[in-house]
Design an enzyme around this catalytic site. Structure first.
Site, PDB file in Angstrom:
ATOM      1  N   ASN A 152       9.970   2.274   3.929  1.00  0.00           N
ATOM      2  CA  ASN A 152      11.183   1.712   3.320  1.00  0.00           C
ATOM      3  C   ASN A 152      11.537   2.335   1.965  1.00  0.00           C
ATOM      4  OD1 ASN A 152       8.922   0.545   2.224  1.00  0.00           O
ATOM      5  ND2 ASN A 152       9.770  -1.521   2.130  1.00  0.00           N
ATOM      6  N   SER A 177       4.877   7.721   5.692  1.00  0.00           N
ATOM      7  CA  SER A 177       5.072   7.180   7.036  1.00  0.00           C
ATOM      8  C   SER A 177       5.653   8.281   7.913  1.00  0.00           C
ATOM      9  CB  SER A 177       6.031   5.996   6.982  1.00  0.00           C
ATOM     10  OG  SER A 177       6.489   5.710   8.277  1.00  0.00           O
ATOM     11  N   GLU A 249      -0.998  -2.966  -0.763  1.00  0.00           N
ATOM     12  CA  GLU A 249       0.320  -3.577  -0.961  1.00  0.00           C
ATOM     13  C   GLU A 249       0.873  -3.874   0.417  1.00  0.00           C
ATOM     14  OE1 GLU A 249       1.506  -4.533  -3.650  1.00  0.00           O
ATOM     15  OE2 GLU A 249       0.425  -3.399  -5.171  1.00  0.00           O
ATOM     16  N   CYS A 283       9.306  -5.533   1.252  1.00  0.00           N
ATOM     17  CA  CYS A 283       8.110  -6.361   1.453  1.00  0.00           C
ATOM     18  C   CYS A 283       8.164  -7.681   0.705  1.00  0.00           C
ATOM     19  CB  CYS A 283       6.889  -5.575   1.003  1.00  0.00           C
ATOM     20  SG  CYS A 283       7.083  -4.937  -0.662  1.00  0.00           S
ATOM     21  N   GLU A 457       0.104  -2.670  -8.512  1.00  0.00           N
ATOM     22  CA  GLU A 457       0.705  -1.392  -8.868  1.00  0.00           C
ATOM     23  C   GLU A 457       1.489  -1.603 -10.159  1.00  0.00           C
ATOM     24  OE1 GLU A 457       2.527  -0.026  -4.969  1.00  0.00           O
ATOM     25  OE2 GLU A 457       0.919   1.446  -5.281  1.00  0.00           O
TER      26      GLU A 457
HETATM   27  P1  NDP Z   1       2.509   0.126   8.793  1.00  0.00           P
HETATM   28  O1  NDP Z   1       1.436  -0.787   8.399  1.00  0.00           O
HETATM   29  O2  NDP Z   1       2.849   0.282  10.219  1.00  0.00           O
HETATM   30  O3  NDP Z   1       2.178   1.602   8.242  1.00  0.00           O
HETATM   31  C1  NDP Z   1       1.898   1.849   6.897  1.00  0.00           C
HETATM   32  C2  NDP Z   1       1.302   3.242   6.756  1.00  0.00           C
HETATM   33  O4  NDP Z   1      -0.043   3.236   7.239  1.00  0.00           O
HETATM   34  C3  NDP Z   1       2.029   4.302   7.562  1.00  0.00           C
HETATM   35  O5  NDP Z   1       2.021   5.522   6.839  1.00  0.00           O
HETATM   36  C4  NDP Z   1       1.179   4.386   8.808  1.00  0.00           C
HETATM   37  O6  NDP Z   1       1.379   5.585   9.487  1.00  0.00           O
HETATM   38  C5  NDP Z   1      -0.209   4.258   8.212  1.00  0.00           C
HETATM   39  N1  NDP Z   1      -1.256   3.848   9.143  1.00  0.00           N
HETATM   40  C6  NDP Z   1      -1.153   3.174  10.319  1.00  0.00           C
HETATM   41  N2  NDP Z   1      -2.380   2.963  10.852  1.00  0.00           N
HETATM   42  C7  NDP Z   1      -3.299   3.491  10.003  1.00  0.00           C
HETATM   43  C8  NDP Z   1      -4.722   3.583   9.963  1.00  0.00           C
HETATM   44  N3  NDP Z   1      -5.489   3.062  10.947  1.00  0.00           N
HETATM   45  N4  NDP Z   1      -5.316   4.208   8.922  1.00  0.00           N
HETATM   46  C9  NDP Z   1      -4.576   4.707   7.912  1.00  0.00           C
HETATM   47  N5  NDP Z   1      -3.211   4.670   7.876  1.00  0.00           N
HETATM   48  C10 NDP Z   1      -2.580   4.060   8.903  1.00  0.00           C
HETATM   49  O7  NDP Z   1       3.768  -0.327   7.939  1.00  0.00           O
HETATM   50  P2  NDP Z   1       5.262   0.153   8.028  1.00  0.00           P
HETATM   51  O8  NDP Z   1       5.352   1.615   7.718  1.00  0.00           O
HETATM   52  O9  NDP Z   1       5.836  -0.329   9.310  1.00  0.00           O
HETATM   53  O10 NDP Z   1       5.910  -0.630   6.800  1.00  0.00           O
HETATM   54  C11 NDP Z   1       6.304  -1.954   6.896  1.00  0.00           C
HETATM   55  C12 NDP Z   1       5.261  -2.876   6.293  1.00  0.00           C
HETATM   56  O11 NDP Z   1       4.943  -2.457   4.980  1.00  0.00           O
HETATM   57  C13 NDP Z   1       5.757  -4.282   6.169  1.00  0.00           C
HETATM   58  O12 NDP Z   1       4.770  -5.199   6.574  1.00  0.00           O
HETATM   59  C14 NDP Z   1       6.005  -4.450   4.693  1.00  0.00           C
HETATM   60  O13 NDP Z   1       5.944  -5.753   4.248  1.00  0.00           O
HETATM   61  C15 NDP Z   1       4.971  -3.566   4.094  1.00  0.00           C
HETATM   62  N6  NDP Z   1       5.358  -3.144   2.769  1.00  0.00           N
HETATM   63  C16 NDP Z   1       4.679  -3.648   1.683  1.00  0.00           C
HETATM   64  C17 NDP Z   1       5.070  -3.337   0.413  1.00  0.00           C
HETATM   65  C18 NDP Z   1       4.322  -3.853  -0.779  1.00  0.00           C
HETATM   66  O14 NDP Z   1       4.411  -3.238  -1.838  1.00  0.00           O
HETATM   67  N7  NDP Z   1       3.591  -4.926  -0.687  1.00  0.00           N
HETATM   68  C19 NDP Z   1       6.226  -2.469   0.175  1.00  0.00           C
HETATM   69  C20 NDP Z   1       6.828  -1.956   1.367  1.00  0.00           C
HETATM   70  C21 NDP Z   1       6.405  -2.303   2.620  1.00  0.00           C
HETATM   71  P3  NDP Z   1       2.589   5.711  10.526  1.00  0.00           P
HETATM   72  O15 NDP Z   1       3.713   4.855  10.105  1.00  0.00           O
HETATM   73  O16 NDP Z   1       2.926   7.146  10.453  1.00  0.00           O
HETATM   74  O17 NDP Z   1       2.011   5.229  11.822  1.00  0.00           O
END
Ligand code: NDP
Length: 483
Positions: A152, A177, A249, A283, A457
């Protein structure tokens, strides 16, 4: 503008390609068209990134903080000079309207680089006196850190992680991502242009498996993830196996409380920002909007009129203030939540229509009559869906607000100063706002409690999360021994 990057990865100061990795198509969410292709990192690419980061880190850590900070501040300046170009790229990557990306993405990244650049010379320990003897602590960098981003806020997430890591003498390998791989490459390019030595900020593309390969490597000292709770659990467990430090996060289902004495126009504005900015893909969004029964009708009337005045359209048109969702998958999740909510008894006040055009479009939706047990009130939607719930009693709304596994954020609107602080002190959330929502200046710590994460952060606290204390005891007198 060319959206196809020179190559997929950025390692050791240059673009690196390896087309034997699985191709990842980058889609512009406003049209559904493929605008670039990158290749998932192979084990050889991951190895190259780790080797170069490990080599570069020691020299960087040995530099004095002022010199490290100067590089980060120069990068901040370059980002600001190129803000428009970077914002357009962010819009291509995510679909967020240019009206937003011009003020919230590269600029937020620049804020972090400038802020931590300024603090880099101020990494300090403590001194303690024990009679004639004394001890002191040194804050040492952790080494090679891994940053893993959600889709995002690709520029902001890369900078929020890289800036404190680099300021304190670490190297970072960042995995964006797979959905939004373009922006972090620009951050890497700019850091090099600003004078960052090669290898200190490497970008590798890929899906979860690449993130897992980085997390599991013994050369990595820390993992900072922005992502969902299920991914957070996996990454945290993998890091724990090697006793690595983490910052998590994660997601949320945050409460947003409107008391009867609130300034209703402000509360409506706050609720719009808390639910529809970035098409609801934030998020910290306050998606459970508890409105006091006495003002609910007036609140909903104002809200409906305001939401229906959103300008939905071409994200590159600066008049547009509501864009598409970032992926078809996220649009499907959002649509499914809307259907489930209605089946469980919620009423659609406005929105929720999928637009019949290419790209991932849905209008901002407001649901009323939502109750605490409905799926839409319990699970993170990560889309433009606001749930309005009713309350009458302060103690009751606090209990209901806290009745969630998450704990990322919370907000409340009231004119009563005493109540504001009394209530906020009882909310179990890492980041709270009073009469405002979702503002995250870099000087303020940001992060969640409970399932929403660990660590913070931004602000000085982030410096602690990228360093560890080394304690040194200094004996000044003869050593006594039992025999
Ligand atoms: P995901 O949890 O699907 O993915 C997050 C990242 O982790 C991506 O780069 C993903 O790769 C990677 N990933 C997935 N599996 C693994 C693993 N086993 N080991 C290491 N890395 C891995 O989240 P989204 O990208 O769909 O983002 C949405 C989520 O993020 C929502 O739940 C949102 O609330 C949260 N979020 C939290 C924030 C905060 O600051 N608290 C801010 C923004 C979002 P890939 O996508 O390439 O599969």
């Amino acid at each position: 503008m060319t959206t196809q990057p020179k190559a997929s990865h950025f390692i050791d100061g240059q673009y690196v390609e390896d087309t034997s990795g699985t191709p990842i198509e980058v889609i512009y969410p406003a049209t559904g068209q493929v605008i670039a292709t990158v290749y998932e990192a192979t084990p050889a690419i991951v190895e190259q990134a780790l080797t170069s980061a490990a080599r570069a880190q020691a020299e960087w850590a040995a530099r004095d903080g002022t010199s490290r900070g100067r590089v980060l501040r120069r990068a901040a300046q370059i980002i600001m000079e190129r803000n428009r170009e970077l914002s357009v790229l962010e819009t291509y990557d995510t679909g967020k309207p240019l009206q937003e990306t011009l003020v919230a993405d590269a600029t937020s990244g620049a804020d972090a680089l400038e802020y931590f650049g300024g603090l880099a010379a101020d990494v300090t320990g403590q001194a303690m006196q024990f009679g004639g003897d004394w001890a002191y602590t040194i804050r040492r960098p952790l080494g090679v850190c891994v940053g893993i981003g959600a889709w995002n806020y690709p520029t902001q997430i890369a900078c929020w992680k890289a800036a404190p890591a680099l300021a304190t003498g670490n190297a970072m390998i960042f995995k964006p991502s797979e959905t939004t791989p373009l922006c972090a490459l620009k951050v890497a390019e700019i850091l090099i242009e600003a004078g960052l030595p090669a290898g200190l900020f490497n970008v590798v593309q890929g899906r979860g498996a690449v993130g897992a390969a980085l997390t599991g490597d013994a050369r990595v000292a820390k993992v900072s993830l922005t992502g969902s709770v299920p991914t957070g659990r996996k990454v945290y467990a993998a890091a724990a196996a090697q006793m690595k430090q983490v910052t998590m996060e994660l997601g949320g289902k945050s409460p947003f409380i409107v008391f009867a004495d609130a300034d209703l126009d402000d509360a409506v504005s706050g609720a719009i920002n808390a639910n529809f900015y970035s098409s609801g893909q934030v998020c910290s969004n306050g998606t459970r909007v508890f409105v006091h029964a006495d003002v609910q009708e007036a609140f909903l009337a104002k809200l409906k009129a305001r939401v229906e005045s959103a300008t939905i359209g071409d994200p590159m048109d600066e008049a547009t203030n509501f864009g598409p969702m970032t992926t078809q998958a996220q649009l499907d999740i959002t649509r499914h939540h809307l259907e489930t909510a209605q089946a469980e008894g919620a009423r659609v006040i406005t929105g929720g229509e999928v637009l019949d055009k290419p790209g991932f479009w849905i209008t901002p939706a407001v649901l009323a009559g939502v109750t605490d047990d409905m799926t839409v009130a319990r699970q993170e939607v990560f889309g433009p869906v606001m749930s309005v719930l009713t309350f009458t009693d302060e103690a009751d709304v606090i209990t209901r607000a806290n009745d969630t596994e998450f704990g990322l954020s919370a907000g409340l609107f009231t004119q009563d100063l005493t109540r504001a602080h009394r209530v906020v002190a009882q909310l179990r959330a890492g980041t709270c706002w009073i009469n405002q929502y979702n503002l995250t200046p870099v000087g303020m710590p940001f992060g969640g409690s409970r399932q929403s994460g660990i660590g913070r952060e931004n602000a000085r606290m982030a410096m602690d999360h990228f360093t560890e204390a080394q304690t040194v005891y200094v004996g000044m007198s003869p050593v006594e021994a039992a025999f």
